[in-house]
Design an enzyme around this catalytic site. Structure first.
Site, PDB file in Angstrom:
ATOM      1  N   ASP A   3       9.035  17.284 -14.031  1.00 13.70           N
ATOM      2  CA  ASP A   3      10.270  17.136 -13.249  1.00 13.70           C
ATOM      3  C   ASP A   3      11.389  17.835 -14.012  1.00 13.70           C
ATOM      4  O   ASP A   3      11.910  17.297 -14.987  1.00 13.70           O
ATOM      5  CB  ASP A   3      10.628  15.653 -13.058  1.00 13.70           C
ATOM      6  CG  ASP A   3       9.678  14.944 -12.101  1.00 13.70           C
ATOM      7  OD1 ASP A   3       8.511  15.378 -11.990  1.00 13.70           O
ATOM      8  OD2 ASP A   3      10.096  13.952 -11.473  1.00 13.70           O
ATOM      9  N   LYS A  36      13.404  17.621  -5.503  1.00 12.94           N
ATOM     10  CA  LYS A  36      13.765  16.230  -5.797  1.00 12.94           C
ATOM     11  C   LYS A  36      15.278  16.102  -5.826  1.00 12.94           C
ATOM     12  O   LYS A  36      15.963  16.989  -6.324  1.00 12.94           O
ATOM     13  CB  LYS A  36      13.130  15.856  -7.144  1.00 12.94           C
ATOM     14  CG  LYS A  36      13.531  14.521  -7.722  1.00 12.94           C
ATOM     15  CD  LYS A  36      12.693  14.212  -8.967  1.00 12.94           C
ATOM     16  CE  LYS A  36      13.253  13.041  -9.735  1.00 12.94           C
ATOM     17  NZ  LYS A  36      12.546  12.777 -11.005  1.00 12.94           N
ATOM     18  N   LYS A  48      10.798  14.637  -3.011  1.00 14.56           N
ATOM     19  CA  LYS A  48      10.933  13.385  -3.773  1.00 14.56           C
ATOM     20  C   LYS A  48      12.384  12.930  -3.830  1.00 14.56           C
ATOM     21  O   LYS A  48      13.163  13.438  -4.623  1.00 14.56           O
ATOM     22  CB  LYS A  48      10.382  13.570  -5.196  1.00 14.56           C
ATOM     23  CG  LYS A  48      10.549  12.333  -6.078  1.00 14.56           C
ATOM     24  CD  LYS A  48       9.903  12.508  -7.437  1.00 14.56           C
ATOM     25  CE  LYS A  48      10.247  11.343  -8.359  1.00 14.56           C
ATOM     26  NZ  LYS A  48       9.742  11.508  -9.722  1.00 14.56           N
TER      27      LYS A  48
END
Lengths: 303, 294
Positions: free
Chosen positions: A140, A203, A239
């Site tokens: 991430d 995300k 996400k």
């Protein structure tokens, strides 16, 4: 990658009609989902969670405990799914990986000087490599918001592409920190840049800044994913992270996902919730559905 | 030109706000002449659930306030009620109570709040003890609030029953969800407005209107409720409540014989009913004149 050869001009990404987005989002919150479909939805949410601990005070003990919870959500109720992944700092990847051997739960690591992303290119690459060498299945990364807001889109694109190269087979999630991007237009632009640069997931947030994930921001990103899919035929995951702490809200996100991208995205391969307190609320709702009695957090493990 | 009177919409009180019932159900409240005086919210189990969530999240802050500060806030509630005495008397009259009885009910309610305001920082001394033990420990027991208290308050009384049930619970640092009288609910909602302007944190008191036959099983089965107070006389409901309370061993107190306007309806022991005793063993070197044991 074929997609890179047909790069669009990011200066002319579509602008977003904020009022339209908000009205569309309001519709998603009116769906009534009950009984069996609710139960199925709850289990799906559970299975889509990236159980997260990203705190300065994290220790190996805390991470081990969370990994145990990731596999044994609430043993009183049989046949519960596990969560999708645990999300930790690079220094905790090794511990998490060892704790999760054979469980099928993936280890995601934040990287690139999370959460601010204020560091040098070399350090960001090393940060990512370190996480991967310790066994991270997913990375991430955060984008450089400062550069993005300056209009230095090439810098942001190149940075994502460079990290993607380092990642190899590991899936790359790109965090925009939408709370710092100010406008939905910027969110859309960041989404396009990240996907064309090779992101496997986009995300919303680090969870360190408020507002974190909101439904309007998520809808803008989902629509970007849809347009990208139409243009390139490549699926990209989504996400939302931070601020989703109740099952009811999570269920509304699923509705939004289903009605924007369709059934193909309804699995943890393509959709994740970045959350820590959501899991317990989902478990309490599942327990409510099975026992018929409203639950108390006193009877659920803290992670 | 004649003026149309602005009627008050009676809603419910959850987490410091006045929402309508999520169920969208209402019941008409009628006066003696069978005229509708208000449409009351017929609260559902989901309203109750929301109220418990509000009460739970308010518990930490309220129970940690200093006893003296809780006392000030209870006194403030009494002040606010005093200032709006006439409104409550008018509402009681509307619900079919005689003028003299209405006045008595309001003044008694104010006095009862002041009574419990006084007890806020005194019951601890009354119920605490230093215990004689045979080892080298300083051993003491102190009361601590139980947690979230669900209350099914008196059906016969609109205001006094409500105050009598709420005051000792919040004086002791608990938070609560209260079901008001179904047939005399007006004062409960107006009392919520008083609470809301008395520096009482949102969620400490939550008030629902509705039907006990429908709600008592949810009041008693909810796992996040720590104690249940029942001020009515229905034998069947009492039985169900006692059975359901076993699920998470809630405390259950049935006050079916209480006479609201008597002196006996107020006592520090009503505070004590919603307290848990915590005993602490503190190691010390000497007990009295004996030598250290470790």
């Amino acid at each position: 990658m074929a997609a890179k050869s047909i790069l669009p001009d990011f200066r002319i990404t579509p602008t977003i009609d904020q009022v339209g987005i908000e009205e569309r989002v309001a519709r998603f919150t009116t769906r009534s989902i009950k009984k069996e479909s609710k139960m199925q939805g709850l289990k799906m949410i559970l299975n889509m969670i990236d159980l997260t601990t990203l705190e300065g005070k994290d220790t190996e003990g805390k991470v081990k405990q969370m990994c145990y919870k990731a596999v044994h959500m609430h043993d009183v109720i049989p046949d519960l799914p596990t969560v999708a992944a645990v999300c930790v700092y690079p220094s905790m990847v090794k511990t998490a990986k060892e704790s999760l051997i054979g469980s099928g739960v993936k280890v995601a690591s934040v990287s690139t000087a999370f959460p601010s992303g204020q560091s040098t290119h070399e350090i960001k690459i090393l940060d990512t490599k370190f996480a991967l060498e310790n066994g991270a299945d997913e990375i991430d990364m955060v984008i450089s918001r400062g550069e993005f807001l300056k209009g230095n889109y090439n810098f942001v694109f190149d940075e994502i592409a460079a990290i993607k190269d380092v990642c190899g087979k590991a899936r790359l999630k790109v965090i925009f920190e939408t709370g710092e991007l100010s406008t939905l237009d910027n969110v859309r632009k960041a989404s396009d840049i990240a996907m064309y640069a090779g992101a496997d997931f986009i995300k919303t947030s680090t969870g360190k800044i408020s507002p974190a994930a909101t439904m309007p921001v998520t809808l803008v990103m989902l629509e970007a994913i849809r347009d990208y899919y139409y243009a390139t035929n490549r699926m990209v995951g989504m996400k939302p992270a931070g601020g989703i702490s109740t099952s009811k809200l999570a269920m509304q996100y699923l509705v939004m996902l289903r009605e924007t991208l369709g059934g193909a995205w309804l699995s943890n391969e393509w959709f994740r919730f970045g959350a820590s307190s959501l899991a317990n609320d989902v478990l309490m709702q599942i327990a409510k559905q099975t026992t018929g009695v409203y639950q108390s957090s006193d009877y659920f493990s803290k992670d | 030109m004649s003026r149309l009177e602005i009627q008050k919409t009676y809603k419910i009180f959850i987490g410091g706000q006045f929402p309508r019932t999520e169920s969208g159900r209402y019941y008409p409240l009628k006066n003696k002449k069978n005229e509708v005086i208000a449409n009351m919210c017929l609260s559902s189990r989901k309203d109750f659930r929301n109220a418990v969530v509000a009460a739970r999240s308010a518990f930490g802050g309220w129970s940690e306030k200093s006893a003296f500060n809780r006392s000030q806030i209870l006194y403030r509630i009494a002040e606010m009620l005093e200032g709006r005495k006439e409104q409550f008397i008018a509402e009681l009259l509307l619900q079919g109570i005689s003028a003299a009885a209405a006045k008595e009910e309001v003044t008694l309610s104010i006095d009862r709040l002041v009574y419990y305001a006084g007890w806020c920082d005194k019951y601890q001394a009354l119920f605490s003890s230093v215990n004689p033990v045979a080892s080298s420990h300083f051993n003491f027991s102190v009361p601590e609030p139980t947690g979230v208290v669900a209350i099914i308050s008196s059906e016969e009384s609109s205001l006094l029953g409500l105050v009598t049930s709420i005051a000792p619970v919040i004086a002791g640092g608990n938070t609560c969800v209260v079901l008001a009288s179904e047939s005399k609910p007006l004062c409960a909602i107006t009392f919520s407005e008083v609470l809301n302007t008395s520096d009482l944190s949102a969620g400490v008191v939550n008030i629902l209107t509705g039907n006990s036959a429908e709600l008592h099983s949810h009041f008693s089965s909810h796992m996040d409720v720590n104690s249940l107070l029942y001020y009515r006389k229905n034998k069947n409901e009492i039985k169900t409540i006692k059975e359901n309370a076993a699920l998470n061993v809630k405390r259950v107190h049935i006050y079916d014989k209480i006479i609201l306007n008597s002196e006996k309806a107020q006592s520090p022991y009503f505070i004590f009913d919603n307290q848990e005793i915590k005993t602490t063993w503190h190691p010390v070197e000497n007990i009295g004149s004996s030598k250290g044991g470790y």
